[in-house]
Design a protein around this motif. Sequence first.
Motif, PDB file in Angstrom:
ATOM      1  N   GLU A 141       0.847  -1.204   0.000  1.00 22.96           N
ATOM      2  CA  GLU A 141       0.000   0.000   0.000  1.00 22.96           C
ATOM      3  C   GLU A 141       0.878   1.247   0.000  1.00 22.96           C
ATOM      4  O   GLU A 141       0.556   2.244  -0.656  1.00 22.96           O
ATOM      5  N   THR A 142       1.969   1.190   0.741  1.00 22.98           N
ATOM      6  CA  THR A 142       2.872   2.343   0.768  1.00 22.98           C
ATOM      7  C   THR A 142       3.526   2.563  -0.590  1.00 22.98           C
ATOM      8  O   THR A 142       3.642   3.697  -1.055  1.00 22.98           O
ATOM      9  N   VAL A 143       3.935   1.469  -1.223  1.00 27.02           N
ATOM     10  CA  VAL A 143       4.514   1.602  -2.568  1.00 27.02           C
ATOM     11  C   VAL A 143       3.486   2.238  -3.507  1.00 27.02           C
ATOM     12  O   VAL A 143       3.804   3.157  -4.273  1.00 27.02           O
ATOM     13  N   ASN A 155      25.744  10.844   7.575  1.00 27.91           N
ATOM     14  CA  ASN A 155      25.361   9.973   6.466  1.00 27.91           C
ATOM     15  C   ASN A 155      24.215  10.596   5.652  1.00 27.91           C
ATOM     16  O   ASN A 155      23.210  11.023   6.218  1.00 27.91           O
ATOM     17  N   TYR A 156      24.388  10.626   4.325  1.00 28.44           N
ATOM     18  CA  TYR A 156      23.414  11.330   3.486  1.00 28.44           C
ATOM     19  C   TYR A 156      22.038  10.663   3.495  1.00 28.44           C
ATOM     20  O   TYR A 156      21.020  11.343   3.509  1.00 28.44           O
ATOM     21  N   GLU A 157      22.015   9.347   3.483  1.00 27.66           N
ATOM     22  CA  GLU A 157      20.720   8.665   3.541  1.00 27.66           C
ATOM     23  C   GLU A 157      20.043   8.921   4.896  1.00 27.66           C
ATOM     24  O   GLU A 157      18.851   9.235   4.953  1.00 27.66           O
ATOM     25  N   ASP A 158      20.800   8.806   5.954  1.00 34.81           N
ATOM     26  CA  ASP A 158      20.237   9.055   7.294  1.00 34.81           C
ATOM     27  C   ASP A 158      19.668  10.464   7.404  1.00 34.81           C
ATOM     28  O   ASP A 158      18.599  10.668   7.990  1.00 34.81           O
ATOM     29  N   ALA A 159      20.396  11.421   6.837  1.00 32.18           N
ATOM     30  CA  ALA A 159      19.923  12.810   6.895  1.00 32.18           C
ATOM     31  C   ALA A 159      18.557  12.947   6.211  1.00 32.18           C
ATOM     32  O   ALA A 159      17.642  13.583   6.745  1.00 32.18           O
ATOM     33  N   GLN A 160      18.395  12.310   5.046  1.00 33.35           N
ATOM     34  CA  GLN A 160      17.109  12.381   4.347  1.00 33.35           C
ATOM     35  C   GLN A 160      16.005  11.709   5.180  1.00 33.35           C
ATOM     36  O   GLN A 160      14.886  12.203   5.259  1.00 33.35           O
ATOM     37  N   ARG A 161      16.339  10.586   5.799  1.00 35.67           N
ATOM     38  CA  ARG A 161      15.357   9.892   6.641  1.00 35.67           C
ATOM     39  C   ARG A 161      14.899  10.787   7.797  1.00 35.67           C
ATOM     40  O   ARG A 161      13.708  10.862   8.118  1.00 35.67           O
ATOM     41  N   ILE A 162      15.851  11.464   8.410  1.00 34.03           N
ATOM     42  CA  ILE A 162      15.539  12.384   9.505  1.00 34.03           C
ATOM     43  C   ILE A 162      14.651  13.526   8.997  1.00 34.03           C
ATOM     44  O   ILE A 162      13.718  13.962   9.676  1.00 34.03           O
ATOM     45  N   GLY A 163      14.957  13.964   7.788  1.00 36.53           N
ATOM     46  CA  GLY A 163      14.150  15.029   7.174  1.00 36.53           C
ATOM     47  C   GLY A 163      12.689  14.611   7.029  1.00 36.53           C
ATOM     48  O   GLY A 163      11.771  15.386   7.325  1.00 36.53           O
ATOM     49  N   ASN A 194      15.282   1.693  -9.187  1.00 40.20           N
ATOM     50  CA  ASN A 194      16.655   1.382  -8.765  1.00 40.20           C
ATOM     51  C   ASN A 194      17.107   2.114  -7.517  1.00 40.20           C
ATOM     52  O   ASN A 194      18.155   1.778  -6.952  1.00 40.20           O
ATOM     53  N   GLY A 195      16.356   3.120  -7.114  1.00 39.28           N
ATOM     54  CA  GLY A 195      16.681   3.831  -5.877  1.00 39.28           C
ATOM     55  C   GLY A 195      17.733   4.903  -6.067  1.00 39.28           C
ATOM     56  O   GLY A 195      18.451   4.932  -7.067  1.00 39.28           O
ATOM     57  N   LEU A 196      17.805   5.773  -5.080  1.00 35.69           N
ATOM     58  CA  LEU A 196      18.705   6.918  -5.139  1.00 35.69           C
ATOM     59  C   LEU A 196      20.149   6.525  -4.814  1.00 35.69           C
ATOM     60  O   LEU A 196      21.103   7.132  -5.318  1.00 35.69           O
ATOM     61  N   ALA A 225       8.739   3.068   2.318  1.00 37.00           N
ATOM     62  CA  ALA A 225       9.008   4.279   1.527  1.00 37.00           C
ATOM     63  C   ALA A 225      10.510   4.526   1.422  1.00 37.00           C
ATOM     64  O   ALA A 225      11.016   4.861   0.341  1.00 37.00           O
ATOM     65  N   MET A 226      11.235   4.333   2.509  1.00 40.04           N
ATOM     66  CA  MET A 226      12.675   4.572   2.482  1.00 40.04           C
ATOM     67  C   MET A 226      13.389   3.546   1.604  1.00 40.04           C
ATOM     68  O   MET A 226      14.321   3.877   0.873  1.00 40.04           O
ATOM     69  N   THR A 227      12.913   2.292   1.675  1.00 39.76           N
ATOM     70  CA  THR A 227      13.498   1.261   0.800  1.00 39.76           C
ATOM     71  C   THR A 227      13.283   1.641  -0.659  1.00 39.76           C
ATOM     72  O   THR A 227      14.199   1.558  -1.481  1.00 39.76           O
ATOM     73  N   LEU A 228      12.061   2.057  -0.966  1.00 41.50           N
ATOM     74  CA  LEU A 228      11.767   2.459  -2.343  1.00 41.50           C
ATOM     75  C   LEU A 228      12.698   3.588  -2.769  1.00 41.50           C
ATOM     76  O   LEU A 228      13.325   3.540  -3.826  1.00 41.50           O
ATOM     77  N   ILE A 229      12.787   4.618  -1.944  1.00 39.72           N
ATOM     78  CA  ILE A 229      13.573   5.805  -2.305  1.00 39.72           C
ATOM     79  C   ILE A 229      15.064   5.474  -2.455  1.00 39.72           C
ATOM     80  O   ILE A 229      15.700   5.901  -3.412  1.00 39.72           O
ATOM     81  N   PHE A 230      15.604   4.726  -1.535  1.00 34.21           N
ATOM     82  CA  PHE A 230      17.062   4.554  -1.547  1.00 34.21           C
ATOM     83  C   PHE A 230      17.516   3.315  -2.307  1.00 34.21           C
ATOM     84  O   PHE A 230      18.607   3.304  -2.867  1.00 34.21           O
ATOM     85  N   ASN A 231      16.671   2.279  -2.332  1.00 37.34           N
ATOM     86  CA  ASN A 231      17.103   1.037  -2.982  1.00 37.34           C
ATOM     87  C   ASN A 231      16.258   0.632  -4.182  1.00 37.34           C
ATOM     88  O   ASN A 231      16.645  -0.261  -4.928  1.00 37.34           O
TER      89      ASN A 231
END
Lengths: 201, 201
Positions: free
Chosen positions: A157-159, B90-98, A196-198, B190-196
């Motif tokens: 659902e989140t995707v 860490n750049y990924e951690d910073a985005q997660r915190i954001g 592929n992700g960021l 959501a974070m998995t999607l964005i980063f991976n």
Amino acid sequence: MSEKEAVEEKPLTQKGLETRQKLLRAAEEVFGQKGYYEASIVNIAQEAKVGQGTFYNYFPSKKDIFDELIRLYNRELRLYIKEKMANIANYEDAQRIGFQAFFNWVKDRRNLYSIVQQAVVVDQELYRWYYDKLAAGFLKSLSAGINAGDFKNIDIETVAYCLMSIGHFLGMRWVFWEGKDVPEEAFDAAMTLIFNGLNNN
Amino acid sequence: MSEKEAVEEKPLTQKGLETRQKLLRAAEEVFGQKGYYEASIVNIAQEAKVGQGTFYNYFPSKKDIFDELIRLYNRELRLYIKEKMANIANYEDAQRIGFQAFFNWVKDRRNLYSIVQQAVVVDQELYRWYYDKLAAGFLKSLSAGINAGDFKNIDIETVAYCLMSIGHFLGMRWVFWEGKDVPEEAFDAAMTLIFNGLNNN
């Protein structure tokens, strides 16, 4: 209430269906151009070239035709995207085609896109319904991709919400605000992010 | 117009600044609860516990205080997120915190979140400004991640729009609509999607 029921219960003739369709098209134009609050039933009837009394034979109020537009076109949009995605064997390709279909739809139905955004103020519940329903439209194709092992098995659902939101903002940014197609570079960047992700590696 | 200029040119005393702040807080409450079209200057003045004449000493119109709320809180939100992200190596951690910061902000400033959404109908240009400005807020941290080689070098404005849109919809779906925190499972997906990315491998 009883008026509404009467309207819904009355079976429409072919001509009646055509008039109803004409009213919906007119409302799409009027709400899209003037916005819900500025638009009147008189405007809609004039645009549809019917008398004001005719309007009330089909819809009890301005709010009812607004609701019906959103419900109807939510369904149209989902069917349109589904159709475009059908028979695409690769799961990633199918999603890409779905995005392109959505952007084309925003281009063709600019007024309607505006009307959906108006719902956030006119009727928050309806707005929520619209997006919940749209998100649900992603579930089948995403599940298929997960089951085939092509997509990661993460909260589906989140995707769906993430994909829908990316489509929404890119469509708004390029097609709705700028009146352009989504540029290839932007489309490719969004697809790279999604599939592929960021992160590098 | 000249009234507006007069308002802007008059330097405010400490007490004046406090009254202005009180009016803005009151407007946040009133617009958030009643919506822009239902809200009146009388409502805002009453909520702020000042006379109606006092309102006009600070803002020429209902639209002006609405605009000011959106501009002011756009800035507040960006500063708030920036502060939370500072000093995260860490750049990924910073985005997660954001993202977490944004969801907290929606929770704390629920009315304000609603007001931003109202802008889509009240003033499309202002709505666009709000999101363009918010997207711009992502550019620096994303560039830093790209330059460090952590993030893929893809169209950065599009990445900013994608991240912003995901934050917007998840915040709306969970925090604004349901009055809950974004569940861990949804946040992680959501974070998995964005980063991976969605693709396996």
